[in-house]
Design an enzyme around this catalytic site. Sequence first.
Site, PDB file in Angstrom:
ATOM      1  N   LYS A  17       8.981 -21.494   4.914  1.00  0.00           N
ATOM      2  CA  LYS A  17       9.517 -20.361   5.686  1.00  0.00           C
ATOM      3  C   LYS A  17      10.539 -20.837   6.715  1.00  0.00           C
ATOM      4  O   LYS A  17      11.637 -20.285   6.827  1.00  0.00           O
ATOM      5  CB  LYS A  17       8.384 -19.603   6.402  1.00  0.00           C
ATOM      6  CG  LYS A  17       7.366 -18.978   5.469  1.00  0.00           C
ATOM      7  CD  LYS A  17       6.341 -18.154   6.227  1.00  0.00           C
ATOM      8  CE  LYS A  17       5.455 -18.958   7.159  1.00  0.00           C
ATOM      9  NZ  LYS A  17       4.594 -19.943   6.497  1.00  0.00           N
ATOM     10  N   ARG A  89       1.160 -11.113   9.820  1.00  0.00           N
ATOM     11  CA  ARG A  89       0.326 -11.920   8.935  1.00  0.00           C
ATOM     12  C   ARG A  89      -0.968 -11.224   8.573  1.00  0.00           C
ATOM     13  O   ARG A  89      -1.769 -11.758   7.807  1.00  0.00           O
ATOM     14  CB  ARG A  89      -0.103 -13.171   9.701  1.00  0.00           C
ATOM     15  CG  ARG A  89       0.599 -14.394   9.329  1.00  0.00           C
ATOM     16  CD  ARG A  89      -0.067 -15.523  10.041  1.00  0.00           C
ATOM     17  NE  ARG A  89       0.965 -16.264  10.669  1.00  0.00           N
ATOM     18  CZ  ARG A  89       1.285 -17.493  10.354  1.00  0.00           C
ATOM     19  NH1 ARG A  89       0.610 -18.171   9.481  1.00  0.00           N
ATOM     20  NH2 ARG A  89       2.268 -18.095  10.941  1.00  0.00           N
ATOM     21  N   ARG A 124       5.814 -33.779   7.295  1.00  0.00           N
ATOM     22  CA  ARG A 124       6.626 -32.931   8.192  1.00  0.00           C
ATOM     23  C   ARG A 124       6.658 -33.500   9.611  1.00  0.00           C
ATOM     24  O   ARG A 124       5.642 -33.867  10.182  1.00  0.00           O
ATOM     25  CB  ARG A 124       6.070 -31.509   8.246  1.00  0.00           C
ATOM     26  CG  ARG A 124       6.773 -30.699   9.336  1.00  0.00           C
ATOM     27  CD  ARG A 124       6.595 -29.227   9.184  1.00  0.00           C
ATOM     28  NE  ARG A 124       5.224 -28.784   9.300  1.00  0.00           N
ATOM     29  CZ  ARG A 124       4.861 -27.511   9.128  1.00  0.00           C
ATOM     30  NH1 ARG A 124       5.753 -26.596   8.823  1.00  0.00           N
ATOM     31  NH2 ARG A 124       3.601 -27.163   9.237  1.00  0.00           N
ATOM     32  N   ARG A 157       2.944 -31.906  13.954  1.00  0.00           N
ATOM     33  CA  ARG A 157       2.133 -30.798  14.457  1.00  0.00           C
ATOM     34  C   ARG A 157       0.656 -31.133  14.303  1.00  0.00           C
ATOM     35  O   ARG A 157       0.247 -31.635  13.255  1.00  0.00           O
ATOM     36  CB  ARG A 157       2.457 -29.523  13.661  1.00  0.00           C
ATOM     37  CG  ARG A 157       3.697 -28.840  14.179  1.00  0.00           C
ATOM     38  CD  ARG A 157       4.158 -27.704  13.311  1.00  0.00           C
ATOM     39  NE  ARG A 157       3.134 -26.796  12.815  1.00  0.00           N
ATOM     40  CZ  ARG A 157       3.409 -25.688  12.126  1.00  0.00           C
ATOM     41  NH1 ARG A 157       4.678 -25.358  11.877  1.00  0.00           N
ATOM     42  NH2 ARG A 157       2.448 -24.919  11.679  1.00  0.00           N
ATOM     43  N   ARG A 168      -5.947 -23.564   7.002  1.00  0.00           N
ATOM     44  CA  ARG A 168      -4.848 -22.605   7.143  1.00  0.00           C
ATOM     45  C   ARG A 168      -4.566 -21.897   5.809  1.00  0.00           C
ATOM     46  O   ARG A 168      -4.283 -20.712   5.761  1.00  0.00           O
ATOM     47  CB  ARG A 168      -3.575 -23.319   7.632  1.00  0.00           C
ATOM     48  CG  ARG A 168      -3.634 -23.676   9.107  1.00  0.00           C
ATOM     49  CD  ARG A 168      -2.645 -24.758   9.482  1.00  0.00           C
ATOM     50  NE  ARG A 168      -1.264 -24.393   9.258  1.00  0.00           N
ATOM     51  CZ  ARG A 168      -0.277 -25.265   9.121  1.00  0.00           C
ATOM     52  NH1 ARG A 168      -0.528 -26.573   9.156  1.00  0.00           N
ATOM     53  NH2 ARG A 168       0.947 -24.863   8.949  1.00  0.00           N
TER      54      ARG A 168
END
Length: 347
Positions: A17, A89, A124, A157, A168
């Site tokens: 996203k 969401r 990431r 993160r 998640r």
Amino acid sequence: MASRLRLIILGAPGSGKGTISSRIVRDFKLKHVSSGDILRANVDKGTPTGFQVKSLIASGQYVPDELMTRIVLPEVAGSSGWLLDGYPRTLQQCKAMEERNINLDKVINLNVPFSVIINRLKYRWIHPGSGRVYNLEFNPPKKLYVDDLTGENLIQRPDDREEVVLKRLKEYEKQTKPIIDYFASKSLLATYTGETSDYLWPLIRDDLEVDVKKQAALAPAHLQEVNTEPVTHTGQQFAVDDPRRVRFVGMSKLVNKNIAMKLVHEDPIVVAEQRVVCSSSAGPLGHPKIYINIDSNEVHTCGYSGRRFIRKKFYDEAKHGKSITYNQYLDELRKQEQKFITSKVNN
Ligand code: G5P
Ligand code: MG
């Protein structure tokens, strides 16, 4: 290409996203509103909101709906073109948007296999100040662990630990999947399936380009009837191709109060006093091209300014013609749009 699209991007954690959003806002000049970035900025600054959400995010749980709505939706208010990333969401968040009459042009749904995602998030790294996203394999920074633009350090993160990623993904399955059906039922959903952002991006970009062209094609059809006046006396400015200018143009009368009230709320226009005089189309009271007047039973429109409108005792059918229903108005509008599109295509 500047545009006034109002978009949502949906997808599982790590589906890309943020990556696709940065390309959309770069090419279509939209405001990027990322719910995750807003939350992380609050955590970094140590605000009360940050304190409240820190442990939820770190453990992969969703933040309560009311809190999300309170911090995210003001970000799109007043912006004519935006991209919401990470919000809504849940069905409750969808309802919150609906209650506020926030209109949408499209919902982009990224459908990327979970196996691909889990692998990605390991690599990431992000720039906390801007939310810029890197991946040590896919799009590495020029210098390892350093942001390309600011030279500041990148971080990982806390919710990218493998066990949290799985949590998640489960949360997404349970809470966010249902909203895909919700948007599909409203004919707003466009799903893109693939394993890489580089594969998905050109498909999304091409579709958005078509949307922008359609939007631009529709606006001038109505604007032909509007006396162009980009700056109002209060300094509000509406671009010539701003679709907000065109609402109600060409409509001479309107008799459904509820629908009119809804439309008045939907559009970023000045509502002087509800149920008395509402202005529409081109700007605040004093300058609009069409005025909507709502008395106790009916809604009428006319080209007078507010005070004159009131002095004239609302609406004079003998003078302004016979009222039509809102559905008749919509039919008329659709015919005009179709005529305009056909003439564009034939040329
Ligand atoms: P966020 O911040 O919204 P998520 O979980 O929805 O977080 P996330 O992790 O930010 O989504 P993304 O934006 O979908 O993922 O993906 P991305 O960052 O672009 O890409 C992931 C990685 O893959 C990057 O390293 C990128 O470079 C790389 N990548 C991209 N494309 C490719 C590719 O083609 N190939 C390869 N190899 N790599 C690629 O929300 C965080 C938390 O905040 C709370 C929740 O707790 C949530 O868990 N929250 C909310 N809670 C309730 N309601 C809301 N509305 C909430 N919003 C946030
Ligand atoms: Mg993201």
